[in-house]
Design an enzyme around this catalytic site. Sequence first.
Site, mmCIF file in Angstrom:
data_model
loop_
_atom_site.group_PDB
_atom_site.id
_atom_site.type_symbol
_atom_site.label_atom_id
_atom_site.label_comp_id
_atom_site.label_asym_id
_atom_site.label_seq_id
_atom_site.Cartn_x
_atom_site.Cartn_y
_atom_site.Cartn_z
ATOM 1 N N GLY A 91 -5.120 -6.545 -1.236
ATOM 2 C CA GLY A 91 -6.058 -6.252 -0.154
ATOM 3 C C GLY A 91 -7.383 -5.781 -0.705
ATOM 4 O O GLY A 91 -7.482 -5.384 -1.883
ATOM 5 N N LYS A 109 -2.819 4.793 -6.758
ATOM 6 C CA LYS A 109 -3.896 4.520 -7.697
ATOM 7 C C LYS A 109 -3.776 5.541 -8.821
ATOM 8 O O LYS A 109 -3.557 6.737 -8.549
ATOM 9 C CB LYS A 109 -5.247 4.679 -6.987
ATOM 10 C CG LYS A 109 -5.533 3.570 -5.988
ATOM 11 C CD LYS A 109 -5.794 2.251 -6.692
ATOM 12 C CE LYS A 109 -6.344 1.223 -5.726
ATOM 13 N NZ LYS A 109 -6.612 -0.068 -6.391
ATOM 14 N N LYS A 114 1.883 2.282 -3.064
ATOM 15 C CA LYS A 114 1.184 2.031 -4.336
ATOM 16 C C LYS A 114 0.252 3.202 -4.590
ATOM 17 O O LYS A 114 -0.540 3.570 -3.720
ATOM 18 C CB LYS A 114 0.424 0.718 -4.225
ATOM 19 C CG LYS A 114 -0.772 0.532 -5.146
ATOM 20 C CD LYS A 114 -1.255 -0.906 -5.092
ATOM 21 C CE LYS A 114 -2.767 -1.015 -5.190
ATOM 22 N NZ LYS A 114 -3.218 -2.416 -5.038
ATOM 23 N N ASP A 154 -1.462 1.306 -9.631
ATOM 24 C CA ASP A 154 -2.599 0.410 -9.888
ATOM 25 C C ASP A 154 -3.669 1.186 -10.643
ATOM 26 O O ASP A 154 -4.164 2.206 -10.156
ATOM 27 C CB ASP A 154 -3.165 -0.093 -8.545
ATOM 28 C CG ASP A 154 -4.267 -1.138 -8.724
ATOM 29 O OD1 ASP A 154 -4.609 -1.471 -9.886
ATOM 30 O OD2 ASP A 154 -4.784 -1.633 -7.692
ATOM 31 N N GLU A 209 -0.132 -2.319 -12.027
ATOM 32 C CA GLU A 209 -1.157 -3.317 -11.746
ATOM 33 C C GLU A 209 -2.381 -3.072 -12.630
ATOM 34 O O GLU A 209 -2.901 -1.955 -12.690
ATOM 35 C CB GLU A 209 -1.514 -3.173 -10.258
ATOM 36 C CG GLU A 209 -2.331 -4.277 -9.663
ATOM 37 C CD GLU A 209 -2.582 -4.012 -8.161
ATOM 38 O OE1 GLU A 209 -1.800 -3.265 -7.525
ATOM 39 O OE2 GLU A 209 -3.574 -4.533 -7.648
ATOM 40 N N SER A 224 -1.729 1.213 -0.061
ATOM 41 C CA SER A 224 -2.348 1.627 -1.314
ATOM 42 C C SER A 224 -2.954 3.010 -1.121
ATOM 43 O O SER A 224 -3.785 3.211 -0.241
ATOM 44 C CB SER A 224 -3.426 0.600 -1.678
ATOM 45 O OG SER A 224 -4.127 0.995 -2.824
ATOM 46 N N ASP A 271 -4.204 -8.211 -11.485
ATOM 47 C CA ASP A 271 -4.991 -8.332 -10.254
ATOM 48 C C ASP A 271 -6.339 -8.924 -10.678
ATOM 49 O O ASP A 271 -6.536 -10.154 -10.633
ATOM 50 C CB ASP A 271 -5.124 -6.938 -9.595
ATOM 51 C CG ASP A 271 -6.098 -6.891 -8.419
ATOM 52 O OD1 ASP A 271 -6.764 -7.904 -8.133
ATOM 53 O OD2 ASP A 271 -6.225 -5.825 -7.776
ATOM 54 N N LYS A 301 -5.284 -12.314 -4.264
ATOM 55 C CA LYS A 301 -6.316 -11.924 -3.308
ATOM 56 C C LYS A 301 -7.198 -13.148 -3.117
ATOM 57 O O LYS A 301 -7.856 -13.595 -4.067
ATOM 58 C CB LYS A 301 -7.189 -10.798 -3.865
ATOM 59 C CG LYS A 301 -6.526 -9.441 -3.895
ATOM 60 C CD LYS A 301 -7.494 -8.395 -4.392
ATOM 61 C CE LYS A 301 -6.798 -7.054 -4.551
ATOM 62 N NZ LYS A 301 -7.670 -6.068 -5.214
HETATM 63 O O1 OSB Z 1 -7.251 -2.986 -6.817
HETATM 64 O O2 OSB Z 1 -6.004 -3.573 -5.249
HETATM 65 C C1 OSB Z 1 -7.063 -3.109 -5.630
HETATM 66 C C2 OSB Z 1 -9.111 -1.959 -2.625
HETATM 67 C C3 OSB Z 1 -10.361 -2.396 -2.990
HETATM 68 C C4 OSB Z 1 -10.531 -3.013 -4.200
HETATM 69 C C5 OSB Z 1 -9.454 -3.196 -5.056
HETATM 70 C C6 OSB Z 1 -8.191 -2.772 -4.692
HETATM 71 C C7 OSB Z 1 -8.024 -2.115 -3.471
HETATM 72 C C8 OSB Z 1 -6.755 -1.556 -3.024
HETATM 73 C C9 OSB Z 1 -6.539 -1.363 -1.543
HETATM 74 O O3 OSB Z 1 -5.889 -1.164 -3.763
HETATM 75 C C10 OSB Z 1 -5.897 -2.532 -0.924
HETATM 76 C C11 OSB Z 1 -5.949 -2.493 0.585
HETATM 77 O O4 OSB Z 1 -5.255 -1.672 1.183
HETATM 78 O O5 OSB Z 1 -6.706 -3.289 1.166
HETATM 79 MG MG MG Z 2 -5.495 -3.778 -7.756
#
Ligand code: OSB
Ligand code: MG
Length: 365
Positions: free
Chosen positions: A290, A163, A161, A188, A213, A135, A238, A262
């Site tokens: 994650g 953001k 992915k 995302d 996402e 991510s 999510d 998650k």
């Molecule tokens: O939205 O998936 C998410 C990290 C913290 C809170 C929300 C998210 C995320 C990530 C990173 O996108 C996921 C990871 O690499 O652990």
């Molecule tokens: Mg997410």
Amino acid sequence: MRIHEIEIRHVGVPLVRPFRTSFGTQTARDLLVLKVTTDVGDGWAECVAMSEPLYSPEYTHGCADMLERFLIPALRKVGDFRAEEVAEILKPFLGHHMAKAAIETALLDAELKHEGRSFASFFGATKEEVDCGVSVGIASSIDALLEEVGDYVDQGYRRIKLKIEPGWDLEPVRTVRETWPKILLQVDANQAYSRDDTAHLAGLDKFNLLLIEQPLDEHDILGHALLSRAIQTPVCLDESITSLQSARDAVAMEATTVINIKPGRVGGYFESIKIHDFCVEEGIPVWCGGMLETGIGRAANLALAALPGFTLPGDTSASNRYYLRDITTPFVMVDGRIRVPSGPGIGVEIDHKFLESVTVSKRTI
Ligand code: OSB
Ligand code: MG
């Protein structure tokens, strides 16, 4: 199993690079690490809530309070129970899934270590290693983004992915897609858009994304269903998926055609497996999300991601994507995959010396 005592630690580990999302920028991971001591032995888990309630309503100190004030006393009152019963015992306390998941996982670790069984075997894992995605946070410029993505692609990550948020979407996605025409790519938004952005989000359709996402507010299930109909990119929830029930409802409404699981968000691994099983029945692809976990949480997530329904690479990246030094033996990616721990319980060694050095405070209950 009976609880003797529980140690709750506040831990702060610096991230290798700031992680910027539509809900804020993290430069370090503040989290809780739990150690339960029971009549069958010790167990460990991390609580994935973040320091501020920006991704979800829970936050680190709130979880510690919840555990101490309500969850641990309720379990103590029952006395003797199995990890599998924890969710039912804690059900009268509404919400607080991340705090509940943490205590349930630590107890499950103690129980399975005692039985000499790994999380993966207990869950019914069918893979010995899992495909890794990564991510990528919102970057300071397109050039910085290309450099970061290029680095991950070179390391062998099997899915990227990005953001996104209003003002950082079509352009970064277009450049990454043009630079790597064949990589598996998804985005995302962490709830950063509204129903009014439908036409704009349709602009992502031409980039052959695996999914988008959580574009809208977590409570706007109908909005996601409408958006899903209006754009070609598959919508993946999510934040909105907090239980098996919410997964069933979102699938029934066609608000999501892919699901990110998650364990912290849904209240634990037992609930995660129920969602997984439901998705397998319905033909909904799932992947493991994650929360910038340390090795403690990552170990358990890898076991979950090894279930057969996890057909897409997850946000289960290597330890060095997050931390210079992890609080466990680091998880290393080889050929775009990480091996699923096979030792008893979560199956990873804790680096006690380093854990101690990053512990901000600790309390034994
Ligand atoms: O939205 O998936 C998410 C990290 C913290 C809170 C929300 C998210 C995320 C990530 C990173 O996108 C996921 C990871 O690499 O652990
Ligand atoms: Mg997410």
